[in-house]
Design a protein around this motif. Structure first.
Motif, short mmCIF file in Angstrom:
data_model
loop_
_atom_site.label_atom_id
_atom_site.label_comp_id
_atom_site.label_asym_id
_atom_site.label_seq_id
_atom_site.Cartn_x
_atom_site.Cartn_y
_atom_site.Cartn_z
N GLU A 180 0.83 -1.23 0.00
CA GLU A 180 0.00 0.00 0.00
C GLU A 180 0.85 1.26 0.00
OE1 GLU A 180 -3.41 1.05 2.38
OE2 GLU A 180 -3.97 -1.07 2.48
N LEU A 181 1.95 1.19 0.72
CA LEU A 181 2.85 2.35 0.76
C LEU A 181 3.48 2.58 -0.61
CD1 LEU A 181 4.53 1.60 4.21
CD2 LEU A 181 2.90 3.43 3.71
N ALA A 182 3.86 1.48 -1.28
CA ALA A 182 4.44 1.61 -2.62
C ALA A 182 3.42 2.17 -3.60
CB ALA A 182 4.96 0.26 -3.10
N PRO B 251 19.62 2.95 -27.67
CA PRO B 251 19.24 3.00 -26.26
C PRO B 251 18.73 1.63 -25.82
CG PRO B 251 17.57 4.08 -27.62
CD PRO B 251 18.67 3.64 -28.55
N LEU B 252 19.29 1.09 -24.76
CA LEU B 252 18.92 -0.26 -24.33
C LEU B 252 18.18 -0.23 -23.01
CD1 LEU B 252 22.33 -2.10 -24.98
CD2 LEU B 252 20.39 -1.85 -26.55
N THR B 253 17.21 -1.14 -22.90
CA THR B 253 16.52 -1.34 -21.63
C THR B 253 16.62 -2.81 -21.27
OG1 THR B 253 14.97 0.42 -22.19
CG2 THR B 253 14.36 -1.03 -20.38
N TRP B 254 17.25 -3.09 -20.15
CA TRP B 254 17.35 -4.46 -19.65
C TRP B 254 16.25 -4.63 -18.62
CZ3 TRP B 254 22.48 -7.37 -19.74
CH2 TRP B 254 23.36 -6.81 -20.68
N ILE B 255 15.45 -5.67 -18.80
CA ILE B 255 14.30 -5.88 -17.92
C ILE B 255 14.39 -7.26 -17.28
CG2 ILE B 255 11.78 -6.10 -17.86
CD1 ILE B 255 11.70 -4.26 -20.35
N SER B 256 14.41 -7.28 -15.94
CA SER B 256 14.45 -8.56 -15.22
C SER B 256 13.27 -8.58 -14.26
CB SER B 256 15.76 -8.70 -14.46
OG SER B 256 16.86 -8.48 -15.32
N GLY B 257 12.17 -9.13 -14.73
CA GLY B 257 10.96 -9.16 -13.90
C GLY B 257 10.26 -7.82 -13.92
N PRO B 258 9.09 -7.75 -13.29
CA PRO B 258 8.37 -6.47 -13.23
C PRO B 258 9.09 -5.49 -12.31
CG PRO B 258 7.21 -8.13 -11.97
CD PRO B 258 8.37 -8.82 -12.61
N SER B 259 8.71 -4.24 -12.42
CA SER B 259 9.19 -3.20 -11.52
C SER B 259 9.06 -3.67 -10.08
CB SER B 259 8.33 -1.95 -11.74
OG SER B 259 8.38 -1.11 -10.62
N VAL C 34 8.27 -5.56 -3.13
CA VAL C 34 6.93 -5.23 -3.62
C VAL C 34 7.03 -5.02 -5.12
CG1 VAL C 34 5.02 -3.57 -3.51
CG2 VAL C 34 6.35 -4.05 -1.46
N GLU C 35 6.18 -5.68 -5.89
CA GLU C 35 6.21 -5.52 -7.34
C GLU C 35 5.44 -4.27 -7.77
OE1 GLU C 35 6.08 -9.03 -6.56
OE2 GLU C 35 8.18 -8.98 -7.19
N GLY C 36 5.95 -3.66 -8.83
CA GLY C 36 5.18 -2.61 -9.47
C GLY C 36 5.18 -1.31 -8.71
N VAL C 37 6.24 -0.56 -8.82
CA VAL C 37 6.20 0.77 -8.21
C VAL C 37 5.89 1.77 -9.33
CG1 VAL C 37 7.29 2.32 -6.61
CG2 VAL C 37 7.98 -0.06 -6.68
N HIS C 38 6.84 1.89 -10.26
CA HIS C 38 6.61 2.87 -11.33
C HIS C 38 6.51 2.25 -12.72
CE1 HIS C 38 7.19 5.69 -8.20
NE2 HIS C 38 8.42 5.29 -7.98
N GLY C 39 7.17 1.15 -12.93
CA GLY C 39 7.08 0.50 -14.23
C GLY C 39 5.88 -0.44 -14.25
N PRO C 40 5.74 -1.24 -15.33
CA PRO C 40 4.62 -2.19 -15.41
C PRO C 40 4.60 -3.13 -14.21
CG PRO C 40 5.78 -2.06 -17.51
CD PRO C 40 6.59 -1.28 -16.52
N ARG C 41 3.40 -3.30 -13.65
CA ARG C 41 3.30 -4.19 -12.50
C ARG C 41 3.21 -5.65 -12.92
NH1 ARG C 41 -0.69 -0.51 -8.87
NH2 ARG C 41 -1.36 0.08 -10.93
N THR C 42 2.84 -5.87 -14.18
CA THR C 42 2.77 -7.25 -14.67
C THR C 42 3.64 -7.38 -15.91
OG1 THR C 42 0.49 -7.32 -13.90
CG2 THR C 42 1.22 -9.11 -15.34
N LEU C 43 4.54 -8.34 -15.88
CA LEU C 43 5.38 -8.64 -17.04
C LEU C 43 5.06 -10.07 -17.47
CD1 LEU C 43 7.76 -8.08 -19.02
CD2 LEU C 43 9.27 -9.06 -17.26
N GLU C 44 4.58 -10.22 -18.71
CA GLU C 44 4.33 -11.55 -19.24
C GLU C 44 5.28 -11.78 -20.40
OE1 GLU C 44 0.36 -13.36 -18.96
OE2 GLU C 44 -0.40 -11.32 -19.11
#
Lengths: 492, 218
Positions: free
Chosen positions: A191-193, B176-184, B194-204
């Motif tokens: 929730e904080l995040a 420009p490269l973006t390396w992605i390891s799991g969701p934000s 905690v998943e998903g702060v600013h980037g996508p919360r779900t990565l499929e």
């Protein structure tokens, strides 16, 4: 370095306060032990860790040995890729450059990626003084900024705060800075995040200027690298029209290939992950993708002085992973604030007094903020011999000697506060070489032990201000040894 | 004297006094860890992606349009962002409204899109990492950042490498490269992830191979 910590008490005083703060010690102990165990596991997955560590050390040493060459090469590469390069000899100059660049955009707010270099120079305060608001977007930095607090860890700046404290800060402060905290916010991390996500998203989407540091700069390609987890870095690096990166001159690696070492050692050492969730690399500007104006500010601010010290220069290898903080028994108890610098822990104890010099009380005290147990050296992914540099700096503080400050050779005087220590050591040397004197002295001490003060009087007071005096035994060891025939005949 | 000259002068003086030779860089480390077959490397990629809480699917090239359509429908996505060079056949079966990425689209517009589908440049098995290089089938960096749901298609085994050194060899640093390891993710609060702060919360992630294979964890 920054004015943020000016007026800080010396380490022993600050640490004395901190170790009596039960909440702080609890928060820190939990955090450092958690990450320590995870890191050991992440490192054990890689069978060539020793070789990676050696390669990282050598790449950095090689780069530092030819730093002038690589700085010029980097500048050429960045300019060729469409960027602009600025050089800043100290914090004030860096702040002036950044302020001017922001003003040129006509904007009065900027979004920031967590950056040690901008903390070091006190950029947020300098921008504020010019009417520019800087928003920290890393969750931990946000907690620190909203709490009007100071960072206490390189990687997790709000490590000293627990969830309850964070909830209170969000509820109290978020509305001052933008979108308020949601109603009925609880203290669960999810929730904080989420509250931070909502609060910051409106800032990301409208931001025209982003400010960052960089983990690495590649000399031969002009590429900058930012390693992060949350995506706030990506937001700041790609959504604004203008990007300003403030980076220490020691952050160079010569070639693109060199990244293969550090992209393996940095995540495992810092967050104990195989790889951090997001890494962004950019080379100048790219049409229609990301910022169209890119400025690189190369920051000296004491680094070239540090480079001049043969023993101390190895501190410039540091890739800011923070593994040394998490294993340090002194950091675990004293917390990051006691170090009076944005660089706390063992690396801070050798980096800050070199970047800032040892003129202030806090800087002169930092080389002593260690038990010299060596755990920091063991975990360092670029093999910085922190204990070696600590001892070297202690000698510098006590004995004085030649150093380079702002490019000039100067001779340091022995530190005042250490006169008593030097006198005590001279006295000890004499006593130890005169056994009769030592025996008499020890017996006298035992007989009078109930009368001993808890602190030393006179010139020794400074020493005992920060140390507990050891209790004097009822009988000197040498007498006990003789009386009991080396412990064989029992006796008390 | 300019600051550039001042700093370079200080650096040169600092080094002039230093005795000793240049430090040779030895690369005694491994190019990859372990000895794996191609199938095992793909398997390791799937495991490490899943370990970092990406949702992994597998299908054949022929089955990709149906797989993507199913994933978007399951998510309830009404709009999907599409990079300009994405293979049109991939989304042929999807009923979701397609939003092309345009240079002029604002961050606010991207924020209103439900999902984004991209290809990738290379995937790293040992770390569970996808690398996007801004190619036409991957689009600008921002399109895989602002929407909350990212579907990334990886052609296996040809886009998969074992290790970080092998990935860097394949990549062009000019892009420009973006390396992605799991969701934000964040661990800033008491080190709880905690998943998903600013980037996508779900990565499929869809691993597209020539052989039909079971889904890993979906």
């Amino acid at each position: 370095m920054s004015g943020t910590f000016v007026g800080m008490p010396a380490f022993p005083e600050a640490a004395h306060e901190a170790v009596h703060n039960q909440t702080l010690r609890g928060n820190l102990r939990h955090a450092t032990h958690t990450i320590r165990a995870k890191r050991a596991k992440a490192v054990s997955e890689v069978s060539d860790w020793a070789e990676l560590r050696e390669a990282g050390k050598r790449i950095k040493d090689h780069t530092l040995r030819r730093l002038d060459h690589y700085l010029v090469q980097l500048e050429e590469s960045v300019v060729a890729a469409g960027g602009t390069v600025h050089w800043a000899a100290d914090a004030d100059e860096a702040n002036e450059i950044v302020t001017r660049l922001v003003k040129m955009t006509g904007e009065s707010e900027v979004v920031k990626v967590k950056s040690m270099a901008t903390q070091e120079i006190g950029l947020n305060e300098a921008l504020e003084a010019e009417g520019i608001r800087a928003y920290e977007t890393d969750l931990a930095e946000l907690i620190v900024q909203l709490g009007k607090d100071r960072p206490s860890h390189i990687l997790v700046p709000a490590i000293h705060r627990n969830r309850g404290e964070i909830r209170d800060i969000f509820e109290r402060e978020m509305s001052e800075w933008g979108r308020p905290a949601p109603e009925g916010l609880t203290d669960t991390p999810a929730e904080l995040a989420e509250a931070a996500r909502l609060h910051l998203r409106e800032k990301f989407l409208r931001a025209k200027v982003g400010i960052s540091g960089a983990n690495f700069m590649v000399a031969d390609t002009g590429t900058l690298v930012v390693v992060e987890s949350e995506g706030n870095g990506r937001m700041c690096l790609t959504l604004p029209e203008t990007l300003i990166s403030v980076v220490g001159i020691e952050k160079i690696v010569p070639t693109w290939q060199d990244l293969e070492v550090f992209l393996q050692t940095l995540p495992r050492s810092s967050t104990a992950e195989r790889m951090n969730p997001y890494t962004s690399t950019w080379t100048g500007t790219t049409d229609e993708d990301g910022p169209q104006n890119f400025h690189l500010v190369l920051l000296d601010n004491g680094r070239s002085d540090t480079l001049a010290d043969e023993v101390g220069r190895q501190a410039l290898r540091c890739i800011r992973c923070s593994a040394c903080l998490n294993v340090c028994p002194v950091y675990e108890r004293a917390g990051g604030h006691a170090y009076g610098s944005v660089y706390p822990g063992p690396i801070g104890a050798i980096l800050s007094p070199q970047l800032r010099g040892t003129a202030s009380e806090i800087d002169a005290s930092l080389p002593y903020a260690s038990s010299l147990c060596g755990a920091c050296y063991e975990v360092c992914p670029v093999a910085i011999d922190i204990p070696e540099v600590l001892v070297h700096l202690r000698e510098r503080v006590v004995e004085g000697g030649p150093v380079v400050r702002e490019g000039n050779k100067v001779v340091l005087k022995p530190a005042k506060g250490h006169a008593a220590e030097r006198a005590a050591m001279r006295a000890a040397r004499w006593a130890f070489t005169h056994p009769g004197v030592l025996r008499t002295g020890q017996r006298a001490a035992s007989r009078t032990r109930r009368l001993h003060p808890r602190t030393l009087p006179g010139p020794g007071r400074a020493w005992s201000d920060t140390r507990n005096l050891p209790p004097v035994p009822a009988e000197p060891f040498r007498d006990w040894w003789q009386r009991t025939n080396g412990g064989k005949e029992g006796g008390k | 004297m300019s600051s550039r000259e001042r700093i370079l002068g200080r650096v040169r003086r600092a080094l002039a006094d230093a005795p000793g030779e240049d430090v040779p860089v030895e690369r005694g480390y491994l190019r990859e860890h372990g000895d794996r077959s191609v199938e095992e490397t793909v398997e390791l990629l799937a495991e490490n992606l899943a370990d970092y809480r990406a949702i992994v699917h597998r299908c054949t090239a022929a089955g990709l349009p149906a797989t993507l359509a199913g994933m978007l429908a399951a998510r309830g996505a009404k709009t999907v962002l599409v990079p300009p060079g994405l293979e049109p056949a991939w989304l042929a079966d999807a009923g979701t409204e397609q939003v092309p990425d345009r240079a002029g689209s604002t961050p606010h517009e991207l924020d209103r899109v439900d999902s984004v589908v991209t290809a990738c440049a290379v995937a790293v098995a040992e770390t569970g990492t996808l690398v996007l290089d801004g190619g036409p089938d991957q689009g600008r960096r921002r399109i895989t950042l602002v929407p909350d749901h990212h579907i990334c298609v990886v052609r296996v085994p040809d886009q998969v490498v074992s290790s970080v050194p092998q990935a860097l060899e394949r990549l062009d640093p000019v892009r420009p490269l973006t390396w992605i390891s799991g969701p934000s993710a964040t661990s800033d609060i008491e080190l709880d992830r905690v998943e998903g702060v600013h980037g996508p919360r779900t990565l499929e992630v869809v691993l597209v191979g020539s052989q039909p294979s079971e889904d890993v964890n979906s």
